[in-house]
Structures are given as C-alpha cells and as structure tokens.
Scaffold this active site. Structure first.
Site, PDB file in Angstrom:
ATOM      1  N   LYS A   1     -17.460  20.045  26.783  1.00 35.18           N
ATOM      2  CA  LYS A   1     -18.571  20.689  27.263  1.00 35.18           C
ATOM      3  C   LYS A   1     -19.288  21.471  26.399  1.00 35.18           C
ATOM      4  CE  LYS A   1     -18.882  18.651  30.526  1.00 35.18           C
ATOM      5  NZ  LYS A   1     -19.436  17.330  30.417  1.00 35.18           N
TER       6      LYS A   1
ATOM      7  N   GLY B   1     -21.567  20.248  24.034  1.00 32.66           N
ATOM      8  CA  GLY B   1     -22.840  19.677  23.432  1.00 32.66           C
ATOM      9  C   GLY B   1     -22.326  18.758  22.486  1.00 32.66           C
TER      10      GLY B   1
ATOM     11  N   HIS C   1     -11.969  16.823  20.105  1.00 33.54           N
ATOM     12  CA  HIS C   1     -11.849  18.242  20.876  1.00 33.54           C
ATOM     13  C   HIS C   1     -10.570  18.846  20.245  1.00 33.54           C
ATOM     14  CE1 HIS C   1     -15.316  17.638  23.305  1.00 33.54           C
ATOM     15  NE2 HIS C   1     -14.658  16.496  24.088  1.00 33.54           N
TER      16      HIS C   1
ATOM     17  N   ARG D   1     -20.287  27.132  22.403  1.00 32.96           N
ATOM     18  CA  ARG D   1     -21.242  27.383  23.322  1.00 32.96           C
ATOM     19  C   ARG D   1     -20.768  28.403  24.073  1.00 32.96           C
ATOM     20  NH1 ARG D   1     -22.523  22.773  28.092  1.00 32.96           N
ATOM     21  NH2 ARG D   1     -24.486  24.026  29.080  1.00 32.96           N
TER      22      ARG D   1
ATOM     23  N   SER E   1     -19.711  23.872  33.308  1.00 31.48           N
ATOM     24  CA  SER E   1     -19.838  22.402  33.060  1.00 31.48           C
ATOM     25  C   SER E   1     -18.615  21.766  33.305  1.00 31.48           C
ATOM     26  CB  SER E   1     -20.425  22.225  31.639  1.00 31.48           C
ATOM     27  OG  SER E   1     -20.708  20.942  31.391  1.00 31.48           O
TER      28      SER E   1
ATOM     29  N   TYR F   1     -24.646  25.807  20.699  1.00 32.83           N
ATOM     30  CA  TYR F   1     -25.353  25.136  21.434  1.00 32.83           C
ATOM     31  C   TYR F   1     -26.756  25.938  21.805  1.00 32.83           C
ATOM     32  CZ  TYR F   1     -26.424  22.484  25.788  1.00 32.83           C
ATOM     33  OH  TYR F   1     -26.854  21.821  26.896  1.00 32.83           O
TER      34      TYR F   1
ATOM     35  N   MET G   1     -32.056  10.945  26.181  1.00 36.18           N
ATOM     36  CA  MET G   1     -30.572  10.438  26.162  1.00 36.18           C
ATOM     37  C   MET G   1     -29.982  10.222  27.434  1.00 36.18           C
ATOM     38  SD  MET G   1     -29.266  13.560  23.719  1.00 36.18           S
ATOM     39  CE  MET G   1     -27.494  13.467  24.212  1.00 36.18           C
TER      40      MET G   1
ATOM     41  N   ARG H   1     -25.633  17.124  33.155  1.00 27.76           N
ATOM     42  CA  ARG H   1     -26.256  17.573  34.578  1.00 27.76           C
ATOM     43  C   ARG H   1     -27.382  18.703  34.206  1.00 27.76           C
ATOM     44  NH1 ARG H   1     -24.562  22.115  37.439  1.00 27.76           N
ATOM     45  NH2 ARG H   1     -23.851  23.130  35.746  1.00 27.76           N
TER      46      ARG H   1
ATOM     47  N   GLY I   1     -27.842  20.858  31.157  1.00 29.95           N
ATOM     48  CA  GLY I   1     -28.217  20.967  29.952  1.00 29.95           C
ATOM     49  C   GLY I   1     -29.082  22.276  29.637  1.00 29.95           C
TER      50      GLY I   1
END
Length: 284
Positions: free
Chosen positions: A43, A45, A98, A120, A128, A183, A222, A246, A248
């Site tokens: 979550k 980016g 990840h 981020r 998120s 981010y 996107m 959702r 961003g």
C-alpha cells in the site's frame, strides 16, 4: 490471525503465498545484473510505480499497459506462478516484491540489478491497508481501525513491521543501484519523479513522450485500465466490490485517526525510526 502463516518472523496471507516459494525465491532465484526490481511495503504506491516504469520503457505508448495485466508485466518474486514466469523470462526483467530485506533473493546482493524502493507515510499505509483488508478475504478483518492500528504497530499485518521493512531497506540508500522514492514526492512532482527514474534506469524521454507517461499513469487513466484495476483478478479472492484505488491522496489518515491514536503512533515512530534524518521522510 488464522488467515496467515509465519515465516522467519513475518506473517503472510496463506491464500496468496506458500512458505516453500518464499524460501525458493530467497535461496535459489537468480536475479541478473540487467534486472530492475520494484520493492515496497504494501500500500505504498507499488502499482502506480509499475505503470510509470512500464510507460517509460515504451516511451509513453499505452498499448502494453492496456493489453497485459500488471502482474505479468512486473511479476511478483514471492508468488508461485509469477516466480515461474520470471525464471523463464528472457532479457532484462522488471519484477515486483514486498519482501523484507532478510527474505529477499540472496542473488540480488551479488548483482548489479537495480532496486527502486518507495516509502509512504505509514499512517496512510495503515489506513489504506485497513480498508483494503476489509474488502477481501485475504486477511482476518479487524473489527475496528483501532484494532488494526495495534496490529500494525506490533507488525502483526501482512509482511510484518513497516518500521523494520523500511529501516532495513534504507540501509541500501547510498548504493548506486538503489533509488529511494517517496509516494508524497511522486504525488507532488510526478514529472520530476519520472525524470529521476529515467536517469536511474539510463532511459531518455523526449518532452512529448514524458507527457504521455504522465497522461497514462494518472489516477484517472489507471482507474479505467482493466489491466490494472482488479476487474480481472482471480475469482477465488472474495473482493466484495473492491476498488484497488481508493483515494490516492496523501494525508487521508487525518480523517480516520483520533488525536490519541495519532499521538501514540508518533511516539512509536520516533522510537522505531530514531537515527534517521527527519528529512528522509517528506510527509507532514
């Protein structure tokens, strides 16, 4: 946390991951010098960065990103199907992960492969992740944001502690083959970020090509791209009308945290990230 299995201190959603595949990717998968890896804590980016890098490779031509799913353009190192895809791919590969530092393929550390790592604001990451989790059957859904904050601060969420993940990967930040992005900077200065990625990857874009990369990696473009927006995801994942994107928007956490939760989070952040320059973290 019944929906997880633990591997070397890290919880993974059992529906998506297998212990033996994570072990195989760490111990046997060979990352080549010409490869590029996008690494993030969930979550942060990831998919946005994949779109940008793919568009840089095609000089802004959207045909590839609009005809091939994200996970085939930049397969995940830690999933069975995509690891097999990567093993069989020719030429320079783009891949995603990840994985925390200690579970990352050992071959990378002997290679000249490039890693782009995105950080981020962990408060936004948390919010998120909370809303994403509530719309899937991939993880045990917490009853409340307060419960999820507790889990997040203890590292009892997919891929473990944000603090450890970030601290460990930031140990690479002075290496030539490591690019650190945030981010927040990507949002504030997308054009400048694209230029930075181009420099790092040794790519050159003409001004009109850069405009196309900006256009087709925008939030709206996107959201409408079926190869990106989860509308073709596996049927066995219950997504309850899940929308991958959702909001961003940086700073959305302020709409959800109580004052006490924010103060407690700040306290833990200061303790866990002691020793890092505050300038490294561009969020307010």
């Amino acid at each position: 946390m019944s929906a997880y299995f633990w591997f070397e201190g890290i919880p993974f959603p059992a529906m998506l991951y297998k212990r033996e595949i994570i072990k195989e990717s760490r111990d046997k998968f060979v990352i080549r010098d010409e490869d590029t890896v996008i690494v993030t804590y969930p979550k942060s980016g990831t998919n946005w960065l994949i779109e940008i890098v793919c568009l840089i490779q095609t000089k802004g031509n959207p045909k590839w990103i609009q005809s091939v799913p994200t996970w085939e353009r930049s397969p995940w190192i830690e999933t069975k199907k995509e690891l097999s895809m990567l093993i069989n791919m020719e030429g320079p590969r783009l891949m995603s992960s990840h994985l925390p530092f200690h579970l990352f393929p050992k071959s990378f550390f002997r290679s000249k492969a490039k890693v782009i790592y995105v950080i981020r604001n962990p408060r936004d990451v948390l919010v998120s992740g909370y809303f994403f989790g509530r719309n899937t059957n991939l993880i045990d859904n917490p009853e409340s944001l307060g419960t999820y904050i507790e889990r997040f601060l203890k590292g009892n969420v997919p891929y473990g502690s944000w603090f450890e993940h970030t601290r460990d990967w930031l140990s690479m930040r002075k290496n030539d083959n490591f690019l650190l992005l945030s981010y927040e900077d990507m949002k504030e200065n997308t054009r400048g970020t694209i230029r930075k990625i181009c420099d790092f990857l040794g790519k050159k874009l003409e001004p009109d090509e850069l405009d196309l990369v900006l256009k087709y990696s925008s939030f709206q473009a996107m959201k409408e791209n079926k190869m990106y927006n989860f509308s073709i995801i596996r049927k066995d994942v219950n997504i309850n009308g899940l929308v991958l994107m959702r909001k961003g928007v940086p700073g959305d956490w302020k709409n959800h945290f109580t004052v006490a939760q924010a103060e407690n989070f700040d306290k833990v952040f200061q303790e866990k990230m002691a020793g890092f320059s505050p300038g490294l973290f561009p969020w307010k």
